[in-house]
Enzyme design. Structure first.
Site, PDB file in Angstrom:
ATOM      1  N   ASP A   1      68.777 -19.852 116.307  1.00  0.00           N
ATOM      2  CA  ASP A   1      68.474 -20.457 117.610  1.00  0.00           C
ATOM      3  C   ASP A   1      68.353 -21.974 117.536  1.00  0.00           C
ATOM      4  O   ASP A   1      68.108 -22.552 116.478  1.00  0.00           O
ATOM      5  CB  ASP A   1      67.199 -19.849 118.205  1.00  0.00           C
ATOM      6  CG  ASP A   1      66.001 -19.967 117.291  1.00  0.00           C
ATOM      7  OD1 ASP A   1      66.183 -19.965 116.049  1.00  0.00           O
ATOM      8  OD2 ASP A   1      64.863 -20.053 117.781  1.00  0.00           O
TER       9      ASP A   1
ATOM     10  N   GLU B   1      63.621 -17.869 116.169  1.00  0.00           N
ATOM     11  CA  GLU B   1      62.630 -18.313 115.175  1.00  0.00           C
ATOM     12  C   GLU B   1      61.661 -19.307 115.792  1.00  0.00           C
ATOM     13  O   GLU B   1      60.487 -19.350 115.426  1.00  0.00           O
ATOM     14  CB  GLU B   1      63.343 -18.947 113.974  1.00  0.00           C
ATOM     15  CG  GLU B   1      62.422 -19.236 112.791  1.00  0.00           C
ATOM     16  CD  GLU B   1      61.542 -20.476 112.952  1.00  0.00           C
ATOM     17  OE1 GLU B   1      60.390 -20.457 112.488  1.00  0.00           O
ATOM     18  OE2 GLU B   1      62.026 -21.459 113.546  1.00  0.00           O
ATOM     19  N   GLU B   2      62.163 -20.102 116.736  1.00  0.00           N
ATOM     20  CA  GLU B   2      61.315 -21.097 117.382  1.00  0.00           C
ATOM     21  C   GLU B   2      60.355 -20.479 118.395  1.00  0.00           C
ATOM     22  O   GLU B   2      59.541 -21.181 118.995  1.00  0.00           O
ATOM     23  CB  GLU B   2      62.174 -22.160 118.077  1.00  0.00           C
ATOM     24  CG  GLU B   2      63.115 -22.927 117.160  1.00  0.00           C
ATOM     25  CD  GLU B   2      62.391 -23.846 116.194  1.00  0.00           C
ATOM     26  OE1 GLU B   2      61.146 -23.975 116.298  1.00  0.00           O
ATOM     27  OE2 GLU B   2      63.061 -24.431 115.324  1.00  0.00           O
TER      28      GLU B   2
ATOM     29  N   HIS C   1      63.106 -31.503 114.846  1.00  0.00           N
ATOM     30  CA  HIS C   1      62.640 -31.348 116.234  1.00  0.00           C
ATOM     31  C   HIS C   1      62.661 -32.667 117.009  1.00  0.00           C
ATOM     32  O   HIS C   1      61.935 -32.818 117.981  1.00  0.00           O
ATOM     33  CB  HIS C   1      61.237 -30.716 116.293  1.00  0.00           C
ATOM     34  CG  HIS C   1      61.201 -29.276 115.897  1.00  0.00           C
ATOM     35  ND1 HIS C   1      60.391 -28.347 116.533  1.00  0.00           N
ATOM     36  CD2 HIS C   1      61.862 -28.586 114.938  1.00  0.00           C
ATOM     37  CE1 HIS C   1      60.559 -27.152 115.965  1.00  0.00           C
ATOM     38  NE2 HIS C   1      61.451 -27.288 114.992  1.00  0.00           N
TER      39      HIS C   1
END
Length: 428
Positions: A101, A167-168, A399
């Site tokens: 993702d 996963e996030e 990020h």
């Protein structure tokens, strides 16, 4: 030639054999596949998809795995893809995991394959980009799958390839990620004996690998504290109960759990209040206040201690000032815990491929990773792969809009994951 000389030569020969860990065919295939892996990575990078929405990403992964003749299952954990490769000989089962993702981050990195995708996330229009490197993880594991599929005769056991969505974290109100895949049986049929995973790191030089036995990434808890006081006029605070003042006392108290009760010589721990909401006007003491924050821990006993003390302290402090308070926790990740025995067993493989001087024992990080949920079920080893050009001084963080990865680091990831799999299964 005397007996002592023969013995020395024999021992040197043994050491040479042991040091040459990478299979020559694996290395040759990895080198030939490098450009293909980079091409896959760029395609995923240019076409990122958010958590639980990785529809096209999953189709591309499944198409490749099917072309290799693997047993492929789609829509595991909503959009995940799982493939099974059975070796020519029976043995254990090892799982390899890559997350697929992207993030709601508008990319600024100046690359030809820059993401221009936009979407609506939590009612806000945002860009979408692989600002954490999951595109590299996916491409690496696709390369590993191709290498191992063409070396079935060397595999004693079974390999399970897990391409994991979200996963996030899944969108609010949805399930997803490693938790959902485990719930749906991804570690069963056949039962997985060990799992390996890697994460590209923008701050580690290409060619280097960082690892840590035990707790390597933190358990992440999100907590919400609600304080109920008594509303009154700001000019007469003695006629009410001030939830803002009490919130300050609670924050102060929570920090003493870290500074005075947690054995920080064992592992790091953090309590952070990141948001406080209360009140509407300068001269009104409000009725309530809400605080939202996070707890980060790397040791199971410290985690239990901190959560227990927070549950005790929050209502007690509020009561001491004439108010009421509740605290609720939401677990986002468990401790990413590298099984020490598995690390000890597999470290020589990584050192022989990357070079012992390039494999660095590192400190833990208070970031979180939902690979941890797999490690709660089976022994796992999760390590960090260098993705920074040595000429880069201050690499942008994960990020962030300027996040950047040097693609020359992907080849080492393919080599290491391929050989780890073979060495683990063939050590039986």
């Amino acid at each position: 030639m005397n007996t002592q000389t023969l013995l020395v030569l024999f021992l040197m020969a043994i050491c040479t054999v042991q040091a040459q860990k990478i299979d020559p065919e694996v290395e040759s295939m990895a080198i030939k596949l490098e450009s293909k892996v980079i091409e896959w990575r760029r395609d995923f990078h240019e076409n990122p998809e958010l958590s639980n929405r990785e529809f096209e990403t999953a189709k591309k992964i499944a198409k490749h795995l099917n072309s290799l003749g693997l047993e492929v299952t789609e829509k595991v954990g909503k959009t995940g893809v799982v493939a099974i490769l059975k070796g020519d000989k029976k043995g254990k089962t090892v799982a390899l995991r890559a997350d697929i993702d992207a993030l709601p981050v508008t990319e600024r990195a100046d690359v030809p394959f820059k993401s221009k995708v936009k979407t609506t996330f939590l009612d806000t229009e945002v860009g979408v980009s692989h600002a954490c490197g999951h595109d590299t993880h996916t491409a690496i594991l696709m390369g590993v799958a191709e290498i191992l599929a063409k070396n079935k005769s060397k595999i004693n056991g079974t390999v399970k390839f897990i391409f994991q969505p979200a996963e996030e974290g899944p969108p609010p109100g949805e399930e997803g990620g490693a938790k959902l895949m485990i719930k749906e049986g991804v570690l069963k049929n056949p039962d997985v004996d060990a799992i390996f995973g890697l994460h590209i790191n923008s701050g580690t030089d290409v060619g280097k690998i960082r690892y840590k036995p035990g707790g390597t990434m933190a358990a992440v808890e999100r907590f919400v504290i609600n304080v109920k006081g008594k509303q009154t006029h700001g000019s007469a605070p003695w006629t009410g109960v001030d939830p803002i003042l009490i919130s300050a006392k609670i924050i102060d108290g929570l920090q003493t759990i870290i500074s005075r009760e947690s054995p920080l010589v064992n592992e790091a721990a953090v309590i952070t209040v990141g948001k406080i909401t209360s009140g509407v006007r300068f001269n009104i003491i409000p009725e309530s206040a809400e605080m939202i924050g996070t707890v980060r821990t790397l040791d199971p006993k410290m985690r239990a201690l901190i959560i227990r003390r927070m549950n005790e302290m929050v209502p007690a402090i509020a009561k001491a000032y004439g108010a009421e308070a509740t605290i609720n926790f939401q677990n986002n990740t468990s401790i990413t815990y590298n099984d020490p025995d598995l690390v000890k067993q597999m470290l020589p493989t990584i050192q022989s491929i990357a070079g012992k001087e390039n494999v660095l024992l590192s400190k833990a990080t208070t970031g979180g990773e939902d690979f941890s949920y797999f490690q709660e079920v089976v022994p796992g080893f999760y390590f960090f792969l260098g993705g920074k050009s040595p000429s880069t001084k201050n690499a942008p963080s994960h990020h962030t809009p300027d996040f950047y990865i040097d693609e020359s680091g992907l080849l080492l990831g393919v080599k290491v994951m391929s050989q780890l799999t073979l060495d683990y299964l063939n050590a039986q």
